[in-house]
Design an enzyme around this catalytic site. Structure first.
Site, short mmCIF file in Angstrom:
data_model
loop_
_atom_site.label_atom_id
_atom_site.label_comp_id
_atom_site.label_asym_id
_atom_site.label_seq_id
_atom_site.Cartn_x
_atom_site.Cartn_y
_atom_site.Cartn_z
N THR A 148 -3.52 -5.73 0.31
CA THR A 148 -2.97 -4.40 0.58
C THR A 148 -3.87 -3.64 1.56
O THR A 148 -3.40 -2.79 2.31
CB THR A 148 -2.77 -3.57 -0.72
OG1 THR A 148 -4.03 -3.22 -1.25
CG2 THR A 148 -1.94 -4.34 -1.73
N ASP A 149 -5.15 -3.99 1.59
CA ASP A 149 -6.06 -3.37 2.57
C ASP A 149 -5.66 -3.77 4.00
O ASP A 149 -5.71 -2.95 4.91
CB ASP A 149 -7.51 -3.80 2.27
CG ASP A 149 -8.49 -2.95 3.05
OD1 ASP A 149 -8.52 -1.72 2.83
OD2 ASP A 149 -9.19 -3.51 3.92
N ASN A 201 21.14 22.66 -9.87
CA ASN A 201 21.72 24.01 -9.87
C ASN A 201 20.68 24.91 -10.55
O ASN A 201 20.52 24.87 -11.77
CB ASN A 201 23.05 23.99 -10.64
CG ASN A 201 23.80 25.30 -10.51
OD1 ASN A 201 23.38 26.20 -9.77
ND2 ASN A 201 24.91 25.43 -11.22
N ARG A 250 28.29 34.75 -8.17
CA ARG A 250 27.00 34.38 -8.79
C ARG A 250 26.00 34.01 -7.70
O ARG A 250 26.36 33.84 -6.53
CB ARG A 250 27.18 33.19 -9.75
CG ARG A 250 27.58 31.91 -9.07
CD ARG A 250 27.58 30.72 -10.01
NE ARG A 250 27.94 29.50 -9.29
CZ ARG A 250 27.94 28.29 -9.81
NH1 ARG A 250 27.59 28.10 -11.08
NH2 ARG A 250 28.26 27.24 -9.09
N LYS A 271 0.86 -1.20 0.00
CA LYS A 271 0.00 0.00 0.00
C LYS A 271 0.89 1.23 0.00
O LYS A 271 1.82 1.35 0.80
CB LYS A 271 -0.88 -0.01 1.25
CG LYS A 271 -2.20 0.72 1.08
CD LYS A 271 -3.11 0.07 0.07
CE LYS A 271 -4.57 0.09 0.48
NZ LYS A 271 -5.40 -0.69 -0.46
N HIS A 311 19.40 27.97 -12.01
CA HIS A 311 20.10 29.14 -12.56
C HIS A 311 19.27 30.43 -12.47
O HIS A 311 18.06 30.41 -12.63
CB HIS A 311 20.46 28.88 -14.03
CG HIS A 311 21.23 27.60 -14.23
ND1 HIS A 311 22.42 27.33 -13.60
CD2 HIS A 311 20.94 26.49 -14.97
CE1 HIS A 311 22.85 26.13 -13.95
NE2 HIS A 311 21.96 25.59 -14.78
N PHE A 339 32.23 30.26 -10.23
CA PHE A 339 32.40 29.09 -11.12
C PHE A 339 33.33 29.50 -12.26
O PHE A 339 32.95 30.24 -13.15
CB PHE A 339 31.05 28.60 -11.66
CG PHE A 339 31.17 27.28 -12.40
CD1 PHE A 339 31.67 26.15 -11.75
CD2 PHE A 339 30.81 27.18 -13.73
CE1 PHE A 339 31.80 24.95 -12.42
CE2 PHE A 339 30.92 25.97 -14.41
CZ PHE A 339 31.41 24.85 -13.75
N VAL A 352 29.09 23.63 -7.21
CA VAL A 352 28.15 22.81 -6.43
C VAL A 352 28.88 21.53 -5.97
O VAL A 352 28.73 21.10 -4.82
CB VAL A 352 26.91 22.46 -7.29
CG1 VAL A 352 25.99 21.49 -6.54
CG2 VAL A 352 26.16 23.72 -7.68
N GLN A 353 29.70 20.98 -6.88
CA GLN A 353 30.41 19.73 -6.58
C GLN A 353 31.27 19.89 -5.31
O GLN A 353 31.24 19.05 -4.41
CB GLN A 353 31.33 19.35 -7.77
CG GLN A 353 30.62 18.79 -8.99
CD GLN A 353 30.21 19.86 -10.00
OE1 GLN A 353 29.94 21.01 -9.65
NE2 GLN A 353 30.12 19.47 -11.27
O1 LIG Z 1 28.67 24.47 -9.80
C1 LIG Z 1 28.59 24.22 -11.02
N1 LIG Z 1 28.97 23.00 -11.48
C2 LIG Z 1 28.91 22.66 -12.80
O2 LIG Z 1 29.26 21.52 -13.20
C3 LIG Z 1 28.41 23.63 -13.69
N2 LIG Z 1 28.20 23.64 -15.03
C4 LIG Z 1 27.69 24.86 -15.35
O3 LIG Z 1 27.36 25.20 -16.52
N3 LIG Z 1 27.56 25.63 -14.24
C5 LIG Z 1 28.01 24.89 -13.19
N4 LIG Z 1 28.10 25.16 -11.87
#
Ligand SMILES: O=c1[nH]c(=O)c2[nH]c(=O)[nH]c2[nH]1
Length: 301
Positions: free
Chosen positions: A58-59, A254, A176, A11, A256, A159, A227-228
């Protein structure tokens, strides 16, 4: 010839609300979740020969969720999910395991006239606390997560230094906007049974608090190279703070925010250091994922 490669059923979308009333103070605490329970085991005949004798309806699964919620604590969700996931294999010998998902929705206590209100709450955002438990003869595998926590920082993110070739139009930036919907998951060591989970009880709430606090603090304080790089720092810190956690996974879109060039209107400056008005994008968006694991004492062969 054909045969079942895998099968599970149960469920989904069982909505559950439980109230705790403190008789001494009159303070009430509420918990609202969405539960899914899927069973697996020797259930192939239900599919291949229409043999319903192996089916727990499932009930009945739904009824069991309500009954076990009445008879047990529903928090922390890791414990309640483990109670549910263990119940079915221990009740029905042909059921070998269960996959239980619990999504906890936010009901945050209202502050009224400067005081925490005893029984009034509000939904402060789309964020949820999620738990997945898989019971099997090997034990209980638990993962906990935060989903839907939307965050934004208006500076403190860069970046640059990425590959530039004939496919590249993106410019480098040292300042940014960074925004994402946090999806952070932490995977626990395997637990033998519910009793072992019960011993860890306080640790689940602490881990959730650490993960949430770390995610927001690192997001805010890190001068993000990408971000990575930022998500790796978050994962490393959670592993450091919570010994029972074996790995941490982040999945971050990400989201934008594009600058808008207004030069065409009387030479108005709205890019680079002059940017104030931006166009938030709904898509396409970057999507960055990683799983960071604790280095085991044993070297990898
Ligand atoms: O933090 C980021 N990682 C990316 O891999 C990436 N690629 C991108 O176009 N902008 C960003 N920003």
């Amino acid at each position: 010839m054909a045969s079942i490669a895998s099968a599970r059923y149960g469920k989904d979308n069982v909505r559950l609300y439980k109230v705790d009333r403190d008789p001494k103070t009159g303070v009430q605490t509420v918990n609202e979740t969405t539960v899914c329970v899927l069973l697996e085991g020797k259930i192939d005949p239900a599919y291949t020969t229409a043999d319903n004798s192996v089916i727990v309806a499932t009930d009945s699964i739904k009824n069991t969720i309500y009954l076990l919620a009445k008879q047990n604590p529903v928090t922390p969700p890791e414990l309640f999910a483990s109670i549910l996931a263990s119940h079915f294999p221990s009740t029905y010998p042909h059921i070998s395991g269960a996959h239980v998902s619990i999504i906890t929705h936010r009901w945050t206590r209202m502050t009224v006239r400067g005081q925490p209100h005893p029984h009034s709450f509000y939904r402060d955002g789309t964020e949820t606390r999620n738990v997945l438990v898989h019971s099997s003869p090997l034990g209980l595998r638990i993962s906990s997560s935060i989903k839907g926590l939307t965050v934004l920082k208006s500076t403190g993110s860069a970046f640059h230094g990425f590959i530039k070739d004939e496919y590249t139009t993106l410019g480098e930036t040292w300042d940014r906007i960074l925004s994402t919907d946090v999806d952070a998951t932490w995977e626990w060591r395997v637990f033998r049974d519910v009793e072992e989970v019960r011993k860890e009880q306080a640790g689940f709430d602490q881990a959730w608090e650490h993960a949430r606090e770390t995610t927001m603090r690192v997001f805010a304080e890190d001068y993000s190279a990408s971000v990575q790089a930022t998500m790796y720092k978050m994962s490393e810190e959670i592993l450091e703070k919570v010994p029972g956690v074996m790995s941490v996974t982040y999945e971050l879109p990400n989201k934008h925010y594009f600058e808008i060039n207004m030069e065409w209107h009387k030479g108005l400056k709205n890019t680079g250091k002059d940017a104030e008005v931006y166009a938030p994008q709904s898509g396409p968006n970057g999507l960055i994922k990683c799983t960071v694991e604790r280095n085991s004492a044993k070297p990898k062969l």
